[in-house]
Design a protein around this motif. Sequence first.
Motif, PDB file in Angstrom:
ATOM      1  N   ASN A  33     -35.586  33.767  90.209  1.00  0.00           N
ATOM      2  CA  ASN A  33     -34.022  33.646  89.977  1.00  0.00           C
ATOM      3  C   ASN A  33     -33.526  34.912  89.399  1.00  0.00           C
ATOM      4  N   CYS A  36     -31.196  34.998  85.919  1.00  0.00           N
ATOM      5  CA  CYS A  36     -31.463  34.668  84.584  1.00  0.00           C
ATOM      6  C   CYS A  36     -32.839  35.751  84.193  1.00  0.00           C
ATOM      7  N   ASP A  38     -35.738  34.373  85.751  1.00  0.00           N
ATOM      8  CA  ASP A  38     -36.916  33.345  85.693  1.00  0.00           C
ATOM      9  C   ASP A  38     -37.942  33.645  86.926  1.00  0.00           C
ATOM     10  N   CYS A  61     -37.164  30.148  81.806  1.00  0.00           N
ATOM     11  CA  CYS A  61     -36.322  29.873  80.564  1.00  0.00           C
ATOM     12  C   CYS A  61     -36.370  28.251  80.435  1.00  0.00           C
ATOM     13  N   SER A  64     -35.072  26.096  83.417  1.00  0.00           N
ATOM     14  CA  SER A  64     -36.058  26.148  84.476  1.00  0.00           C
ATOM     15  C   SER A  64     -37.332  25.705  84.510  1.00  0.00           C
ATOM     16  N   ARG A 117     -26.122  28.208  84.595  1.00  0.00           N
ATOM     17  CA  ARG A 117     -27.496  27.862  84.543  1.00  0.00           C
ATOM     18  C   ARG A 117     -27.862  26.979  85.705  1.00  0.00           C
ATOM     19  N   CYS A 120     -30.897  28.062  87.427  1.00  0.00           N
ATOM     20  CA  CYS A 120     -32.143  27.927  86.660  1.00  0.00           C
ATOM     21  C   CYS A 120     -32.827  26.432  87.105  1.00  0.00           C
TER      22      CYS A 120
HETATM   23 ZN    ZN Z   1     -33.281  30.666  83.598  1.00  0.00          ZN
END
Ligand code: ZN
Length: 131
Positions: A33, A36, A38, A61, A64, A117, A120
């Motif tokens: 992702n 972010c 991730d 994060c 996620s 978000r 995530c």
């Molecule tokens: Zn994230």
Amino acid sequence: MDNLYNDIITDHSEYPEHEGEINDADFSCELTNASCGDKIKISLKFDGKKIIDIKFSGESCAISTASADLMADVFIGKTKNELHAIKSEFLKMLRGEEFSLPEDLTALQRISKMPARIKCAELAWQIIEKI
Ligand code: ZN
């Protein structure tokens, strides 16, 4: 913002039950992702059509990670078709629509109010389209 990280999200992100690797996995895939940063690698083990084990690893994060761990809880013992049905309810929840899901997953309901978000929370669930 402080309500975003409720107890269930904190538990599953700090002490994920399904973190790790499966040595003899039947399928594995890395998902990213970019918005972010991730990165999650997910490994699955099947018995016939049913998933009997799932593990994930990587750098992700809290949202996620918690979403992946909660998803893994739900995956075990399910077939791919069953997972598609659960995922469509999960996406409804993230869009703020009516949904029907196991209670633990509703810990992520507040993400529907945090558009940045949502990617995530959705990340690990993309595995369902890959298997
Ligand atoms: Zn994230």
